[in-house]
Design a protein around this motif. Structure first.
Motif, PDB file in Angstrom:
ATOM      1  N   THR A  12       3.146  20.786  -4.391  1.00 30.63           N
ATOM      2  CA  THR A  12       4.091  19.871  -3.762  1.00 30.63           C
ATOM      3  C   THR A  12       3.663  18.445  -4.064  1.00 30.63           C
ATOM      4  OG1 THR A  12       4.418  21.450  -1.971  1.00 30.63           O
ATOM      5  CG2 THR A  12       5.134  19.197  -1.573  1.00 30.63           C
ATOM      6  N   VAL A  13       4.595  17.627  -4.495  1.00 26.38           N
ATOM      7  CA  VAL A  13       4.322  16.227  -4.786  1.00 26.38           C
ATOM      8  C   VAL A  13       5.114  15.380  -3.799  1.00 26.38           C
ATOM      9  CG1 VAL A  13       4.480  14.409  -6.514  1.00 26.38           C
ATOM     10  CG2 VAL A  13       3.966  16.745  -7.222  1.00 26.38           C
ATOM     11  N   GLY A  14       4.473  14.357  -3.247  1.00 26.41           N
ATOM     12  CA  GLY A  14       5.149  13.468  -2.319  1.00 26.41           C
ATOM     13  C   GLY A  14       4.665  12.055  -2.515  1.00 26.41           C
ATOM     14  N   SER A  15       5.355  11.106  -1.924  1.00 25.99           N
ATOM     15  CA  SER A  15       4.920   9.711  -1.994  1.00 25.99           C
ATOM     16  C   SER A  15       5.466   8.962  -0.791  1.00 25.99           C
ATOM     17  CB  SER A  15       5.395   9.052  -3.288  1.00 25.99           C
ATOM     18  OG  SER A  15       6.795   9.007  -3.314  1.00 25.99           O
ATOM     19  N   GLY A  16       4.844   7.850  -0.514  1.00 21.59           N
ATOM     20  CA  GLY A  16       5.306   7.028   0.596  1.00 21.59           C
ATOM     21  C   GLY A  16       4.485   5.770   0.734  1.00 21.59           C
ATOM     22  N   ASP A  17       5.035   4.850   1.485  1.00 17.77           N
ATOM     23  CA  ASP A  17       4.373   3.581   1.752  1.00 17.77           C
ATOM     24  C   ASP A  17       3.579   3.663   3.043  1.00 17.77           C
ATOM     25  OD1 ASP A  17       5.514   2.400  -0.503  1.00 17.77           O
ATOM     26  OD2 ASP A  17       7.313   1.826   0.610  1.00 17.77           O
ATOM     27  N   LEU A  18       2.461   2.993   3.066  1.00 18.62           N
ATOM     28  CA  LEU A  18       1.688   2.852   4.284  1.00 18.62           C
ATOM     29  C   LEU A  18       1.961   1.461   4.842  1.00 18.62           C
ATOM     30  CD1 LEU A  18       0.250   5.216   2.794  1.00 18.62           C
ATOM     31  CD2 LEU A  18      -1.822   4.487   3.933  1.00 18.62           C
ATOM     32  N   GLN A  19       2.030   1.380   6.150  1.00 12.37           N
ATOM     33  CA  GLN A  19       2.321   0.120   6.825  1.00 12.37           C
ATOM     34  C   GLN A  19       1.062  -0.401   7.512  1.00 12.37           C
ATOM     35  OE1 GLN A  19       5.341  -1.231   6.377  1.00 12.37           O
ATOM     36  NE2 GLN A  19       5.777   0.595   5.146  1.00 12.37           N
ATOM     37  N   LEU A  20       1.013  -1.716   7.688  1.00  9.47           N
ATOM     38  CA  LEU A  20      -0.081  -2.321   8.442  1.00  9.47           C
ATOM     39  C   LEU A  20      -0.115  -1.672   9.818  1.00  9.47           C
ATOM     40  CD1 LEU A  20      -2.272  -4.504   8.324  1.00  9.47           C
ATOM     41  CD2 LEU A  20      -0.586  -6.096   9.283  1.00  9.47           C
ATOM     42  N   ASP A  21      -1.268  -1.195  10.229  1.00 16.65           N
ATOM     43  CA  ASP A  21      -1.412  -0.427  11.456  1.00 16.65           C
ATOM     44  C   ASP A  21      -1.869  -1.338  12.587  1.00 16.65           C
ATOM     45  OD1 ASP A  21      -2.048   1.376  13.490  1.00 16.65           O
ATOM     46  OD2 ASP A  21      -2.821   2.867  12.089  1.00 16.65           O
ATOM     47  N   SER A  22      -0.958  -1.657  13.490  1.00 19.97           N
ATOM     48  CA  SER A  22      -1.273  -2.566  14.601  1.00 19.97           C
ATOM     49  C   SER A  22      -2.178  -1.904  15.639  1.00 19.97           C
ATOM     50  CB  SER A  22       0.007  -3.067  15.262  1.00 19.97           C
ATOM     51  OG  SER A  22       0.740  -1.972  15.786  1.00 19.97           O
ATOM     52  N   ASN A  23      -2.326  -0.585  15.588  1.00 18.04           N
ATOM     53  CA  ASN A  23      -3.223   0.109  16.518  1.00 18.04           C
ATOM     54  C   ASN A  23      -4.690  -0.091  16.172  1.00 18.04           C
ATOM     55  OD1 ASN A  23      -1.157   1.320  18.103  1.00 18.04           O
ATOM     56  ND2 ASN A  23      -0.848   2.826  16.477  1.00 18.04           N
ATOM     57  N   HIS A  24      -4.949  -0.527  14.940  1.00 21.11           N
ATOM     58  CA  HIS A  24      -6.319  -0.726  14.481  1.00 21.11           C
ATOM     59  C   HIS A  24      -6.462  -2.149  13.957  1.00 21.11           C
ATOM     60  CE1 HIS A  24      -6.740   3.550  14.974  1.00 21.11           C
ATOM     61  NE2 HIS A  24      -5.768   3.764  14.104  1.00 21.11           N
ATOM     62  N   PRO A  25      -7.017  -3.059  14.753  1.00 19.98           N
ATOM     63  CA  PRO A  25      -7.152  -4.446  14.312  1.00 19.98           C
ATOM     64  C   PRO A  25      -8.127  -4.568  13.142  1.00 19.98           C
ATOM     65  CG  PRO A  25      -8.287  -4.103  16.400  1.00 19.98           C
ATOM     66  CD  PRO A  25      -7.560  -2.828  16.087  1.00 19.98           C
ATOM     67  N   PRO A  26      -8.013  -5.643  12.362  1.00 21.72           N
ATOM     68  CA  PRO A  26      -8.917  -5.846  11.222  1.00 21.72           C
ATOM     69  C   PRO A  26     -10.381  -5.827  11.649  1.00 21.72           C
ATOM     70  CG  PRO A  26      -7.146  -7.440  11.185  1.00 21.72           C
ATOM     71  CD  PRO A  26      -7.054  -6.731  12.512  1.00 21.72           C
ATOM     72  N   VAL A  86       0.851  -1.182   0.000  1.00 20.78           N
ATOM     73  CA  VAL A  86       0.000   0.000   0.000  1.00 20.78           C
ATOM     74  C   VAL A  86       0.888   1.234   0.000  1.00 20.78           C
ATOM     75  CG1 VAL A  86      -1.843   1.232   1.200  1.00 20.78           C
ATOM     76  CG2 VAL A  86      -1.733  -1.269   1.313  1.00 20.78           C
ATOM     77  N   SER A  87       0.713   2.063  -1.018  1.00 19.57           N
ATOM     78  CA  SER A  87       1.477   3.306  -1.085  1.00 19.57           C
ATOM     79  C   SER A  87       0.562   4.418  -1.567  1.00 19.57           C
ATOM     80  CB  SER A  87       2.674   3.158  -2.024  1.00 19.57           C
ATOM     81  OG  SER A  87       2.239   2.897  -3.334  1.00 19.57           O
ATOM     82  N   ILE A  88       0.946   5.646  -1.272  1.00 20.16           N
ATOM     83  CA  ILE A  88       0.172   6.766  -1.777  1.00 20.16           C
ATOM     84  C   ILE A  88       1.105   7.823  -2.350  1.00 20.16           C
ATOM     85  CG2 ILE A  88      -1.768   6.396  -0.207  1.00 20.16           C
ATOM     86  CD1 ILE A  88      -0.913   8.802   1.382  1.00 20.16           C
ATOM     87  N   ASP A  89       0.606   8.510  -3.360  1.00 25.41           N
ATOM     88  CA  ASP A  89       1.256   9.682  -3.935  1.00 25.41           C
ATOM     89  C   ASP A  89       0.364  10.865  -3.614  1.00 25.41           C
ATOM     90  OD1 ASP A  89       3.326   8.200  -5.158  1.00 25.41           O
ATOM     91  OD2 ASP A  89       2.015   7.746  -6.844  1.00 25.41           O
ATOM     92  N   THR A  90       0.963  11.946  -3.144  1.00 26.91           N
ATOM     93  CA  THR A  90       0.181  13.119  -2.792  1.00 26.91           C
ATOM     94  C   THR A  90       0.507  14.272  -3.732  1.00 26.91           C
ATOM     95  OG1 THR A  90       1.838  13.888  -1.209  1.00 26.91           O
ATOM     96  CG2 THR A  90       0.074  12.495  -0.358  1.00 26.91           C
ATOM     97  N   TRP A  91      -0.495  15.061  -4.022  1.00 25.11           N
ATOM     98  CA  TRP A  91      -0.339  16.275  -4.814  1.00 25.11           C
ATOM     99  C   TRP A  91      -1.034  17.365  -4.018  1.00 25.11           C
ATOM    100  CZ3 TRP A  91       1.557  18.124  -9.473  1.00 25.11           C
ATOM    101  CH2 TRP A  91       1.020  19.330  -9.911  1.00 25.11           C
ATOM    102  N   ILE A  92      -0.259  18.283  -3.514  1.00 21.63           N
ATOM    103  CA  ILE A  92      -0.807  19.349  -2.687  1.00 21.63           C
ATOM    104  C   ILE A  92      -0.793  20.634  -3.500  1.00 21.63           C
ATOM    105  CG2 ILE A  92      -0.565  20.644  -0.543  1.00 21.63           C
ATOM    106  CD1 ILE A  92       1.043  18.171   0.496  1.00 21.63           C
ATOM    107  N   ASN A  93      -1.947  21.251  -3.653  1.00 23.29           N
ATOM    108  CA  ASN A  93      -2.037  22.501  -4.403  1.00 23.29           C
ATOM    109  C   ASN A  93      -1.117  23.551  -3.796  1.00 23.29           C
ATOM    110  OD1 ASN A  93      -3.955  21.352  -6.032  1.00 23.29           O
ATOM    111  ND2 ASN A  93      -5.685  22.327  -5.023  1.00 23.29           N
ATOM    112  N   GLY A  94      -0.544  24.380  -4.645  1.00 21.50           N
ATOM    113  CA  GLY A  94       0.329  25.447  -4.181  1.00 21.50           C
ATOM    114  C   GLY A  94      -0.424  26.477  -3.353  1.00 21.50           C
ATOM    115  N   VAL A  95       0.261  27.056  -2.381  1.00 22.90           N
ATOM    116  CA  VAL A  95      -0.347  28.073  -1.527  1.00 22.90           C
ATOM    117  C   VAL A  95       0.511  29.326  -1.552  1.00 22.90           C
ATOM    118  CG1 VAL A  95      -1.524  26.429  -0.032  1.00 22.90           C
ATOM    119  CG2 VAL A  95       0.798  27.133   0.518  1.00 22.90           C
ATOM    120  N   PHE A  96      -0.081  30.409  -1.157  1.00 20.41           N
ATOM    121  CA  PHE A  96       0.593  31.694  -1.116  1.00 20.41           C
ATOM    122  C   PHE A  96       1.859  31.582  -0.276  1.00 20.41           C
ATOM    123  CE2 PHE A  96       1.303  35.877   0.689  1.00 20.41           C
ATOM    124  CZ  PHE A  96       1.272  36.672  -0.450  1.00 20.41           C
ATOM    125  N   PRO A  97       2.974  32.129  -0.622  1.00 20.80           N
ATOM    126  CA  PRO A  97       3.161  33.086  -1.700  1.00 20.80           C
ATOM    127  C   PRO A  97       3.650  32.458  -3.002  1.00 20.80           C
ATOM    128  CG  PRO A  97       5.079  33.133  -0.301  1.00 20.80           C
ATOM    129  CD  PRO A  97       4.120  32.113   0.281  1.00 20.80           C
TER     130      PRO A  97
END
Length: 141
Positions: free
Chosen positions: A85-99, A69-80
Protein backbone atom coordinates in the motif's frame (compact mmCIF):
# COMPACT_ATOMS: atom_id res chain seq x y z
CA UNK A 1 25.10 20.32 23.88
CA UNK A 2 22.91 23.14 22.54
CA UNK A 3 20.61 21.51 20.02
CA UNK A 4 19.70 24.74 18.23
CA UNK A 5 22.90 24.42 16.17
CA UNK A 6 23.56 21.59 13.73
CA UNK A 7 25.96 18.88 14.82
CA UNK A 8 27.93 16.41 12.74
CA UNK A 9 29.16 14.10 15.51
CA UNK A 10 29.05 13.72 19.26
CA UNK A 11 30.71 11.90 22.17
CA UNK A 12 30.04 11.30 25.85
CA UNK A 13 31.91 12.11 29.02
CA UNK A 14 30.90 9.79 31.86
CA UNK A 15 31.35 10.97 35.44
CA UNK A 16 30.57 8.21 37.95
CA UNK A 17 30.57 10.76 40.82
CA UNK A 18 32.67 8.37 42.87
CA UNK A 19 36.04 10.14 42.74
CA UNK A 20 37.30 8.20 39.73
CA UNK A 21 38.50 9.93 36.57
CA UNK A 22 35.91 10.83 33.93
CA UNK A 23 35.65 8.40 31.02
CA UNK A 24 35.40 9.72 27.47
CA UNK A 25 33.30 7.52 25.17
CA UNK A 26 34.16 8.76 21.69
CA UNK A 27 34.22 5.73 19.34
CA UNK A 28 38.03 5.51 19.54
CA UNK A 29 38.44 9.20 18.70
CA UNK A 30 36.11 9.18 15.69
CA UNK A 31 33.01 10.37 17.54
CA UNK A 32 29.52 9.15 16.67
CA UNK A 33 28.54 10.53 13.28
CA UNK A 34 25.21 12.27 12.73
CA UNK A 35 24.30 11.96 9.04
CA UNK A 36 21.64 14.63 9.25
CA UNK A 37 19.67 16.44 11.93
CA UNK A 38 17.14 18.31 9.79
CA UNK A 39 14.29 15.88 10.45
CA UNK A 40 14.01 13.42 13.32
CA UNK A 41 11.30 10.84 13.96
CA UNK A 42 9.71 11.25 17.41
CA UNK A 43 8.80 7.73 18.61
CA UNK A 44 7.50 8.95 21.98
CA UNK A 45 4.91 11.35 20.53
CA UNK A 46 3.93 9.09 17.61
CA UNK A 47 0.83 7.15 18.62
CA UNK A 48 -1.56 4.65 17.07
CA UNK A 49 -5.05 3.41 17.86
CA UNK A 50 -6.43 -0.13 17.91
CA UNK A 51 -7.00 0.01 14.12
CA UNK A 52 -3.33 0.91 13.49
CA UNK A 53 -4.07 4.47 12.42
CA UNK A 54 -0.76 6.20 13.16
CA UNK A 55 -0.35 9.83 14.11
CA UNK A 56 3.28 10.34 13.02
CA UNK A 57 5.25 13.12 14.72
CA UNK A 58 8.45 14.49 13.20
CA UNK A 59 10.79 17.08 14.71
CA UNK A 60 12.03 19.54 12.07
CA UNK A 61 14.86 22.02 12.65
CA UNK A 62 13.37 25.47 12.65
CA UNK A 63 16.06 27.15 10.56
CA UNK A 64 13.58 27.17 7.67
CA UNK A 65 11.09 30.02 7.66
CA UNK A 66 8.04 28.03 6.54
CA UNK A 67 8.85 24.36 6.00
CA UNK A 68 6.52 22.20 3.94
CA UNK A 69 6.54 18.76 5.56
CA UNK A 70 5.06 15.76 3.81
CA UNK A 71 5.55 12.03 3.94
CA UNK A 72 5.08 9.15 1.52
CA UNK A 73 4.40 5.76 3.04
CA UNK A 74 5.06 2.32 1.63
CA UNK A 75 3.46 -0.45 3.64
CA UNK A 76 4.53 -4.01 2.88
CA UNK A 77 1.74 -6.28 1.71
CA UNK A 78 0.14 -8.58 4.27
CA UNK A 79 -1.80 -11.80 4.06
CA UNK A 80 -3.90 -12.65 2.12
CA UNK A 81 -3.13 -10.32 -0.82
CA UNK A 82 0.48 -9.30 -0.08
CA UNK A 83 -0.09 -6.19 -2.21
CA UNK A 84 1.85 -3.19 -0.85
CA UNK A 85 0.00 0.00 0.00
CA UNK A 86 1.34 3.42 -0.95
CA UNK A 87 0.09 6.62 0.65
CA UNK A 88 1.10 10.23 1.08
CA UNK A 89 0.11 13.27 3.03
CA UNK A 90 1.15 16.55 4.54
CA UNK A 91 2.11 17.01 8.15
CA UNK A 92 0.96 20.15 9.92
CA UNK A 93 2.65 22.19 12.62
CA UNK A 94 1.58 20.50 15.85
CA UNK A 95 0.34 23.04 18.40
CA UNK A 96 0.14 20.30 21.05
CA UNK A 97 3.94 20.11 21.11
CA UNK A 98 5.69 23.48 21.46
CA UNK A 99 9.14 23.99 19.90
CA UNK A 100 12.08 22.52 21.82
CA UNK A 101 15.82 23.20 21.35
CA UNK A 102 15.49 24.56 17.82
CA UNK A 103 12.97 21.98 16.57
CA UNK A 104 9.30 22.38 15.64
CA UNK A 105 6.99 19.37 15.69
CA UNK A 106 4.80 18.35 12.75
CA UNK A 107 2.20 15.61 12.78
CA UNK A 108 -0.28 13.81 10.56
CA UNK A 109 -2.44 10.71 10.81
CA UNK A 110 -2.13 7.83 8.37
CA UNK A 111 -4.53 4.86 8.36
CA UNK A 112 -3.88 1.14 8.57
CA UNK A 113 -0.13 1.17 9.21
CA UNK A 114 1.01 -2.32 10.15
CA UNK A 115 4.26 -4.08 11.06
CA UNK A 116 6.70 -2.91 8.36
CA UNK A 117 6.66 0.49 6.68
CA UNK A 118 8.97 2.84 4.81
CA UNK A 119 8.44 6.58 5.13
CA UNK A 120 9.99 9.28 2.93
CA UNK A 121 9.82 12.80 4.36
CA UNK A 122 10.13 15.94 2.26
CA UNK A 123 11.24 19.15 3.98
CA UNK A 124 11.30 22.20 1.71
CA UNK A 125 11.74 19.90 -1.29
CA UNK A 126 14.67 17.96 0.20
CA UNK A 127 14.03 14.23 0.60
CA UNK A 128 14.79 12.24 3.75
CA UNK A 129 14.24 8.52 4.19
CA UNK A 130 12.82 7.19 7.44
CA UNK A 131 12.69 3.42 7.61
CA UNK A 132 10.42 1.78 10.12
CA UNK A 133 10.67 -1.94 10.70
CA UNK A 134 8.72 -3.44 13.58
CA UNK A 135 8.30 -0.07 15.35
CA UNK A 136 11.96 1.04 15.03
CA UNK A 137 12.93 4.01 12.85
CA UNK A 138 16.32 4.83 11.36
CA UNK A 139 16.65 8.22 9.67
CA UNK A 140 18.96 9.13 6.82
CA UNK A 141 19.25 12.16 4.57
Amino acid sequence: APLNASISKFWFVVNENNGSDNTVVDNNGAGYIIDQDTVLYDPVRTQHDEDFNYNFVLAVRNDSSNPAVSIDTWINGVFPSFIPTVGSGDLQLDSNHPPVDGYNFFSGTFPNVVSAIHVDASIDGRQFKLYREQNDFIVSG
